[in-house]
Motif scaffolding. Structure first.
Motif, PDB file in Angstrom:
ATOM      1  N   PRO B 218       0.801  -1.222   0.000  1.00 51.15           N
ATOM      2  CA  PRO B 218       0.000   0.000   0.000  1.00 51.15           C
ATOM      3  C   PRO B 218       0.837   1.278   0.000  1.00 51.15           C
ATOM      4  O   PRO B 218       0.369   2.299  -0.456  1.00 51.15           O
ATOM      5  CB  PRO B 218      -0.810  -0.085   1.300  1.00 51.15           C
ATOM      6  CG  PRO B 218      -0.566  -1.438   1.848  1.00 51.15           C
ATOM      7  CD  PRO B 218       0.668  -1.979   1.238  1.00 51.15           C
ATOM      8  N   GLU B 242      -0.508   0.588 -10.690  1.00 49.78           N
ATOM      9  CA  GLU B 242      -1.648   0.732  -9.807  1.00 49.78           C
ATOM     10  C   GLU B 242      -2.885   0.574 -10.689  1.00 49.78           C
ATOM     11  O   GLU B 242      -2.938   1.127 -11.788  1.00 49.78           O
ATOM     12  CB  GLU B 242      -1.577   2.154  -9.234  1.00 49.78           C
ATOM     13  CG  GLU B 242      -2.677   2.529  -8.318  1.00 49.78           C
ATOM     14  CD  GLU B 242      -2.558   3.986  -7.887  1.00 49.78           C
ATOM     15  OE1 GLU B 242      -2.111   4.822  -8.693  1.00 49.78           O
ATOM     16  OE2 GLU B 242      -2.937   4.277  -6.750  1.00 49.78           O
ATOM     17  N   HIS B 295      -7.350   4.159  -3.726  1.00 49.39           N
ATOM     18  CA  HIS B 295      -6.056   3.486  -3.630  1.00 49.39           C
ATOM     19  C   HIS B 295      -6.247   2.123  -2.990  1.00 49.39           C
ATOM     20  O   HIS B 295      -6.991   1.979  -2.029  1.00 49.39           O
ATOM     21  CB  HIS B 295      -5.089   4.320  -2.785  1.00 49.39           C
ATOM     22  CG  HIS B 295      -3.736   3.705  -2.648  1.00 49.39           C
ATOM     23  ND1 HIS B 295      -2.945   3.437  -3.745  1.00 49.39           N
ATOM     24  CD2 HIS B 295      -3.050   3.265  -1.573  1.00 49.39           C
ATOM     25  CE1 HIS B 295      -1.819   2.865  -3.333  1.00 49.39           C
ATOM     26  NE2 HIS B 295      -1.858   2.758  -2.022  1.00 49.39           N
ATOM     27  N   THR B 296      -5.588   1.122  -3.553  1.00 49.88           N
ATOM     28  CA  THR B 296      -5.583  -0.192  -2.891  1.00 49.88           C
ATOM     29  C   THR B 296      -4.145  -0.522  -2.531  1.00 49.88           C
ATOM     30  O   THR B 296      -3.782  -0.585  -1.364  1.00 49.88           O
ATOM     31  CB  THR B 296      -6.157  -1.288  -3.804  1.00 49.88           C
ATOM     32  OG1 THR B 296      -5.447  -1.307  -5.045  1.00 49.88           O
ATOM     33  CG2 THR B 296      -7.626  -1.051  -4.068  1.00 49.88           C
ATOM     34  N   GLY B 297      -3.323  -0.669  -3.553  1.00 52.18           N
ATOM     35  CA  GLY B 297      -1.917  -0.926  -3.317  1.00 52.18           C
ATOM     36  C   GLY B 297      -1.177  -0.827  -4.621  1.00 52.18           C
ATOM     37  O   GLY B 297      -1.788  -0.848  -5.694  1.00 52.18           O
TER      38      GLY B 297
END
Lengths: 459, 324
Positions: B218, B242, B295-297
């Motif tokens: 992340p 991403e 955002h996730t990672g």
């Protein structure tokens, strides 16, 4: 180990820095990278992933042979004496490089190694030493790219092919970016077991090969690949060089032709050569468009890597004749003894395309585990026609570069009441430059397409 | 047992996806009995907003059919890794489908790949990995949390997937993947707080013919450390990406059109105005949600070249950094 050895007939991905190109290696073959022409015979017998240096052929300009290398001379060996703190004293007056263009070209033609060229460029640059360290690195990278003399030979993979086509021209895959491809495979629940139906009107074979790759070797999965023309695009499929048993589980059929077979042969798909007579009439005019990419097509007469987009505009009947003709060439290669022996005594030679249609119809009768539509055309009529072949509880996945046709489809599926979980999505994908103290998103980004998926119910 | 291949009819013990609406999706077990909180055997009843479901009634029903609840209805679907991701019990943060799809493609998995995963977490990605490598491949998945290892192991068993997955309790950063996995993996996936500590072990585990690595992190600081470790150890094609997915709601919207023509004409013409119907423009549009995960990672990817190409690794690394 053997399969890691490069041999004639292999499809390779030639990589020079970030640039990649798909190529089929033939005796005495050459490949053109930018302005450079490279003879490839030397790499046969070497292993994939090895690195080769381009060596200028004596007396020639920009014609190279390849030599295996175990050591690179790159900027690591260059000695940078001095760096500036910032760029306040650098003025762009166009005179910072003392070497003229002609002089640089001459160096290049003299087979001077890239690092020597770069060294000379630096030595003759008035501003290099006042550039900052980062700026120097950037400069070196830029120059090195231009004069880079090493290439690597890679074995094609779905990942490399997806990147390669997309970089060359997103239109080559109807706009399917690697993340789109990954999600098409996921939502369609592609796996080693199962029967899948794909309609693909022009992704250079990328979706077909990606599905076959996920189905894998020595499994039971099968794919019906329906396409609109007399030939399907197959560049990526050929590049993957699947083993024959795996190739055989991908059934390429003309969409009109297979549906006609399904509905008009009434479950008894073991008939008729009525179209045989007609089939010799047409064709000739059509061949020309395939010539330019013949490296992909010659392996398989039925499908070529070329773009057959004009054909689907022609009327159905002539397409059928054409495909008949096409696959007849193919049927010479294939043995159909198996089907002949079914016919008691009489030797009825049915063309290859017809056997494929019948194979596909048998699967369609049992219905399929997912349907994927990647169409240039409006997907609605195609989806309507194919949905009866989808098993209950299974998924439909439709890709399009623009969302409007998928919006239409969304409402259509919603109104059908036998669809749930209908989703329309697209992706934001971004690459990052990760370097010490200089991490940021890459300057250029691009946009993928839209994916519609949903589950069909038993109502 | 409902995760292995395609199935038509719900069998006893199957995990079944109960679909009520696009936001109300649950997984239930088609078991007659279940254990109550007190440990007693009771009838397996699942409570939904539309009433109770007797899970025993599911047995013998076809997947993809409608089922009646006491105050409404729902639909039953066979679980896929995607549906499982939507319904699984969270024991950790999980990897969602857009990332999982990308990971599977980027790791170049096929139905005979050997892949290592660490950590197992809630097993969201594991299910996607297993689907990709069945029937000839194998997933080795590691977690340093013992209870998670046990739960995941039980889950794989219940899902009929044990044959293709080995779950191990181990801190791979300190202990590595074990010598029995030296040079066996086609791909390694890392979802760890300190992935750079596990990368040297990954290098050992990857086959001599080379392989792929992917690390999900992340934070950008994790990415920077991972990237420099990857480069040091000779990985090529190092890339950080991403992926974010937006799901649209497709809507038909009707918009009133203000008629502003009459302002130019004197009032006494107002009869015309009355007769006019209100003009409405109908348009179809796709509306993104008002908020969504931004955002996730980061997915950091790389290729470990085959042994015969390793002598060039560091030098090539520099030149390949900027491949897209």
């Amino acid at each position: 180990m053997n399969q890691n050895q490069i041999k004639f007939g292999d499809y390779l991905i030639i990589q020079r820095q970030g640039y990649t190109k798909l190529h089929k290696i033939k005796p005495n073959g050459t490949i053109t990278l930018g302005k450079d022409v490279i003879q490839l015979d030397n790499i046969v017998g070497h292993k994939y992933y090895e690195t080769f240096r381009m060596i200028v052929k004596p007396g020639s300009k920009r014609l190279y042979t390849l030599e295996e290398v175990n050591e690179l001379t790159t900027k690591n060996q260059l000695n940078i004496e001095q760096s500036g703190a910032d760029n306040r004293n650098i003025i762009d007056d166009g005179n910072s490089q003392a070497l003229t263009k002609d002089e640089i070209e001459r160096l290049r033609d003299q087979a001077v190694s890239s690092s020597d060229i770069v060294e000379k460029l630096i030595a003759n640059s008035k501003t290099f030493n006042s550039k900052t360290e980062y700026s120097q690195e950037k400069y070196l990278k830029k120059k090195e790219k231009k004069y880079f003399e090493y290439i690597q030979v890679r074995k094609p993979s779905i990942r490399l092919l997806a990147q390669l086509f997309y970089r060359q021209d997103p239109a080559k895959t109807l706009g399917i970016r690697i993340d789109d491809l990954s999600q098409i495979l996921t939502y369609a629940n592609i796996q080693s077991d199962g029967k899948f139906l794909l309609y693909d009107s022009g992704t250079s074979g990328l979706v077909t090969s990606a599905i076959m790759n996920s189905i894998g070797p020595n499994t039971h999965g099968q794919l019906i690949h329906a396409h609109p023309g007399n030939e399907c695009q197959k560049a990526a499929f050929l590049a993957m060089q699947f083993p024959q048993e795996q190739v055989d589980r991908c059934i390429h059929v003309n969409l009109y032709s297979v549906l006609r077979c399904y509905y008009q042969e009434g479950g008894n798909y073991v008939k008729g050569n009525e179209s045989d007579k007609k089939q010799n009439q047409e064709k000739s005019g059509d061949n020309s468009q395939n010539v330019n990419q013949k490296s992909h097509s010659e392996d398989n007469a039925k499908c070529s890597g070329s773009n057959s987009e004009s054909t689907h505009e022609a009327n159905q009947d002539s397409q059928n004749d054409e495909i008949t003709k096409q696959s007849n060439i193919n049927s010479r290669k294939r043995k159909h003894s198996e089907s002949d022996s079914n016919e008691t005594g009489t030797v009825v030679k049915r063309p290859y395309w017809q056997l494929e249609n019948e194979k596909a119809c048998h699967i369609l009768q049992e219905k399929v585990d997912s349907i994927i539509v990647v169409a240039k055309e409006h997907p609605m009529s195609i989806v309507k026609e194919l949905l009866p072949f989808l098993k209950d509880g299974r998924t439909l996945v439709v890709f399009n570069l623009v969302k409007e046709p998928l919006q239409d489809l969304y409402f259509y599926l919603k109104n059908r009441t036998d669809f749930i979980g209908v989703k329309l999505s697209n992706n934001f994908m971004r690459n990052y430059q990760v370097l010490p103290e200089r991490t940021h998103p890459e300057v250029i980004m691009n946009f993928g397409g839209y994916i519609l998926s949903g589950y069909k119910l038993n109502m | 047992m409902s995760f292995n291949g395609f199935k038509e009819v719900i069998g006893e013990g199957d995990t079944v996806i109960l679909y009520l609406t696009i936001h109300q999706i649950y997984s239930v077990k088609a078991d007659v009995k279940t254990l109550s909180k007190k440990g007693a055997t009771v009838e397996n009843i699942f409570q939904t907003p539309y009433g109770a479901l007797k899970c025993a009634d599911l047995i013998g029903k076809k997947y993809g059919t409608k089922i009646n609840l006491s105050k409404g209805w729902g639909y039953v679907l066979q679980p896929s890794p995607e549906l499982w991701t939507l319904t699984l019990p969270h024991r950790t943060q999980i990897i969602y489908t857009p990332d999982a799809s990308m990971i599977v493609l980027q790791l170049e998995l096929t139905p005979n790949s050997i892949v290592i995963e660490s950590g197992t977490g809630s097993g969201s990605l594991s299910h996607a990995l297993i689907r990709a490598i069945k029937p000839h491949g194998h997933v080795y998945t590691f977690d340093f949390h013992e209870q998670r290892v046990q739960t995941a192991s039980t889950e794989f068993k219940e899902h009929g997937l044990s044959e293709w997955v080995t779950v191990k309790h181990r801190d791979v950063c300190s202990a590595g993947f074990g010598s029995e996995l030296d040079n066996v993996a086609d791909a390694v996936f890392l979802d760890l707080p300190h992935p750079w500590l596990a990368i040297p072990h990954a290098t050992k585990a990857i086959k001599e013919v080379g392989g792929r690595i992917c690390s999900f992190s992340p934070c950008i600081e994790q990415v920077q450390k991972s990237c420099s470790t990857l480069a040091e150890l000779g990985f090529q094609e190092i890339q950080t990406i991403e992926v974010l997915q937006t799901q649209y709601s497709v809507q038909a919207r009707s918009l009133n059109v203000l008629n502003l023509d009459f302002v130019k004409i004197k009032k006494n013409d107002s009869e015309n105005e009355k007769n006019k119907e209100k003009e409405v423009v109908r348009t179809i549009t796709s509306v993104p949600p008002s908020t969504q995960p931004g955002h996730t990672g980061f997915l950091t990817l790389g290729t470990l070249p085959p042994v015969w190409a390793k002598s060039l690794k560091e030098q090539m690394e520099n030149s390949n950094m900027d491949i897209e």
